[in-house]
Design a protein around this motif. Structure first.
Motif, mmCIF file in Angstrom:
data_model
loop_
_atom_site.group_PDB
_atom_site.id
_atom_site.type_symbol
_atom_site.label_atom_id
_atom_site.label_comp_id
_atom_site.label_asym_id
_atom_site.label_seq_id
_atom_site.Cartn_x
_atom_site.Cartn_y
_atom_site.Cartn_z
ATOM 1 N N LYS A 44 0.813 -1.214 0.000
ATOM 2 C CA LYS A 44 0.000 0.000 0.000
ATOM 3 C C LYS A 44 0.849 1.267 0.000
ATOM 4 C CE LYS A 44 -4.097 -1.909 2.239
ATOM 5 N NZ LYS A 44 -5.022 -1.810 3.391
ATOM 6 N N ASN A 45 2.131 1.121 0.331
ATOM 7 C CA ASN A 45 2.973 2.315 0.498
ATOM 8 C C ASN A 45 4.146 2.403 -0.469
ATOM 9 O OD1 ASN A 45 2.385 1.199 3.666
ATOM 10 N ND2 ASN A 45 1.517 3.151 3.045
ATOM 11 N N LEU A 46 4.535 1.307 -1.092
ATOM 12 C CA LEU A 46 5.689 1.295 -1.979
ATOM 13 C C LEU A 46 5.293 0.831 -3.369
ATOM 14 C CD1 LEU A 46 8.336 -0.330 0.400
ATOM 15 C CD2 LEU A 46 8.058 2.098 -0.120
ATOM 16 N N GLY A 47 5.795 1.534 -4.377
ATOM 17 C CA GLY A 47 5.445 1.144 -5.734
ATOM 18 C C GLY A 47 6.310 1.812 -6.778
ATOM 19 N N LEU A 48 5.931 1.585 -8.026
ATOM 20 C CA LEU A 48 6.604 2.171 -9.180
ATOM 21 C C LEU A 48 5.574 2.890 -10.048
ATOM 22 C CD1 LEU A 48 8.931 -0.773 -10.308
ATOM 23 C CD2 LEU A 48 9.615 1.301 -9.074
ATOM 24 N N GLY A 49 6.022 3.945 -10.721
ATOM 25 C CA GLY A 49 5.178 4.650 -11.683
ATOM 26 C C GLY A 49 5.884 4.746 -13.015
ATOM 27 N N LEU A 50 5.127 4.632 -14.093
ATOM 28 C CA LEU A 50 5.676 4.754 -15.447
ATOM 29 C C LEU A 50 4.717 5.606 -16.277
ATOM 30 C CD1 LEU A 50 7.800 3.928 -17.597
ATOM 31 C CD2 LEU A 50 6.300 1.999 -18.152
ATOM 32 N N ASP A 51 5.246 6.677 -16.896
ATOM 33 C CA ASP A 51 4.455 7.564 -17.746
ATOM 34 C C ASP A 51 5.018 7.559 -19.163
ATOM 35 O OD1 ASP A 51 3.153 8.199 -15.408
ATOM 36 O OD2 ASP A 51 4.057 10.187 -15.212
ATOM 37 N N VAL A 52 4.146 7.824 -20.117
ATOM 38 C CA VAL A 52 4.555 8.085 -21.504
ATOM 39 C C VAL A 52 3.813 9.343 -21.927
ATOM 40 C CG1 VAL A 52 4.657 7.244 -23.870
ATOM 41 C CG2 VAL A 52 4.901 5.634 -21.972
ATOM 42 N N LYS A 53 4.572 10.448 -22.125
ATOM 43 C CA LYS A 53 3.924 11.743 -22.317
ATOM 44 C C LYS A 53 4.552 12.512 -23.480
ATOM 45 C CE LYS A 53 5.095 12.772 -18.140
ATOM 46 N NZ LYS A 53 5.303 13.426 -16.831
ATOM 47 N N PHE A 54 3.711 13.312 -24.150
ATOM 48 C CA PHE A 54 4.209 14.313 -25.081
ATOM 49 C C PHE A 54 4.492 15.580 -24.282
ATOM 50 C CE2 PHE A 54 3.290 18.162 -27.508
ATOM 51 C CZ PHE A 54 4.218 18.040 -28.539
ATOM 52 N N VAL A 55 5.680 16.154 -24.473
ATOM 53 C CA VAL A 55 6.093 17.337 -23.726
ATOM 54 C C VAL A 55 6.551 18.417 -24.697
ATOM 55 C CG1 VAL A 55 7.643 18.270 -21.982
ATOM 56 C CG2 VAL A 55 6.796 15.940 -21.757
ATOM 57 N N SER A 56 6.031 19.619 -24.509
ATOM 58 C CA SER A 56 6.458 20.784 -25.283
ATOM 59 C C SER A 56 7.058 21.797 -24.319
ATOM 60 C CB SER A 56 5.278 21.404 -26.032
ATOM 61 O OG SER A 56 5.665 22.603 -26.680
ATOM 62 N N MET A 57 8.330 22.143 -24.522
ATOM 63 C CA MET A 57 8.980 23.111 -23.649
ATOM 64 C C MET A 57 9.986 23.919 -24.445
ATOM 65 S SD MET A 57 11.186 20.516 -21.284
ATOM 66 C CE MET A 57 12.176 19.195 -21.970
ATOM 67 N N GLY A 58 10.666 24.846 -23.778
ATOM 68 C CA GLY A 58 11.603 25.688 -24.502
ATOM 69 C C GLY A 58 12.215 26.729 -23.589
ATOM 70 N N SER A 59 12.740 27.788 -24.211
ATOM 71 C CA SER A 59 13.362 28.876 -23.471
ATOM 72 C C SER A 59 13.444 30.088 -24.386
ATOM 73 C CB SER A 59 14.764 28.460 -22.992
ATOM 74 O OG SER A 59 15.290 29.397 -22.073
ATOM 75 N N ARG A 60 13.727 31.254 -23.780
ATOM 76 C CA ARG A 60 13.884 32.484 -24.553
ATOM 77 C C ARG A 60 15.236 33.118 -24.244
ATOM 78 N NH1 ARG A 60 8.285 33.039 -23.141
ATOM 79 N NH2 ARG A 60 6.949 33.111 -24.993
ATOM 80 N N ILE A 61 15.806 33.752 -25.255
ATOM 81 C CA ILE A 61 17.060 34.482 -25.095
ATOM 82 C C ILE A 61 16.878 35.866 -25.696
ATOM 83 C CG2 ILE A 61 19.522 34.580 -25.641
ATOM 84 C CD1 ILE A 61 19.481 31.555 -25.936
#
Length: 215
Positions: A66-83
């Motif tokens: 109930k307290n210990l486990g594993l998680g696995l995700d498969v996600k599309f991610v859009s990120m970036g930065s500005r200069i």
């Protein structure tokens, strides 16, 4: 010493009373956050700022107890930065103007988490951490000049095909019948350079606030 013993006893009590599920569940997740290059990747005096980031995909969890486990995700991610900075432009490269570069990076992100759940009743906290692999889909740079120089957009070809990263965070989970709803706060730090930006190797780090549903 007594305070430490009492604190540890209380933590163990809360853990033992957690109503977290056992076994496997899967579902969906989506979130919004901010991302930013870790280094100054342009001319001296340029300013690196963050950009809004988004993520959405599938999420899953397998709990050994109930307290210990594993998680696995498969996600599309859009990120970036500005200069933002000042540089030469124009046909001859002699027209010096202020500019804003916007970098847009798209990935398939596959994080694997170790999870510790601490709670009482149907509401509990989840602490998680683990590695992830980011598979690059597309990287684009957009430049906007303040003056007469011509704006442009081009694809970045110098990026890595996949980048290792490390994730950690905390979530608030609520269990209702056989369903679990959660709100997670997660930070992600790239463990290796994503590639060359303006001939400088750099990484991009991000933070996300996401919601999820497991069934």
């Amino acid at each position: 010493m007594k305070k430490h013993i009492l604190l540890l006893s209380g933590l163990l009590l809360l853990t033992s009373l957690s109503a977290q599920f056992k076994g496997f569940k899967s579902g969906v997740t989506a979130g919004v956050g901010v991302s930013q290059f870790s280094d100054n990747v342009n001319e001296p005096g340029a300013k690196v700022t963050n950009s809004i980031a988004f993520e959405a995909g599938m999420t899953s969890a397998f709990h050994f107890t109930k307290n210990l486990g594993l998680g696995l995700d498969v996600k599309f991610v859009s990120m970036g930065s500005r200069i933002e900075g000042r540089a030469n432009g124009g046909v001859l490269g002699t027209n010096r103007e202020d500019y804003r570069d916007t970098y847009k990076l798209s990935y398939i992100d596959v994080p694997l988490y170790a999870k510790l759940n601490i709670g009482l009743g149907n509401l509990y906290l989840s602490l998680f951490a683990g590695p992830s692999t980011q598979f690059s889909l597309k990287s684009v740079r957009e430049r906007d000049w303040d003056g007469d120089n011509e704006d442009f957009e081009k694809e970045i070809k110098s990026g890595e095909a996949f980048v290792p990263a490390f994730n950690y965070g905390i979530g608030l989970h609520a269990k209702a019948a056989n369903h679990v709803f959660y709100l997670n706060l997660r930070a992600q730090v790239q463990a290796d350079e994503l590639g060359q930006i303006n001939n400088v190797g750099t990484k991009i780090n991000s933070s996300f606030l996401s919601v999820g549903y497991l069934f």
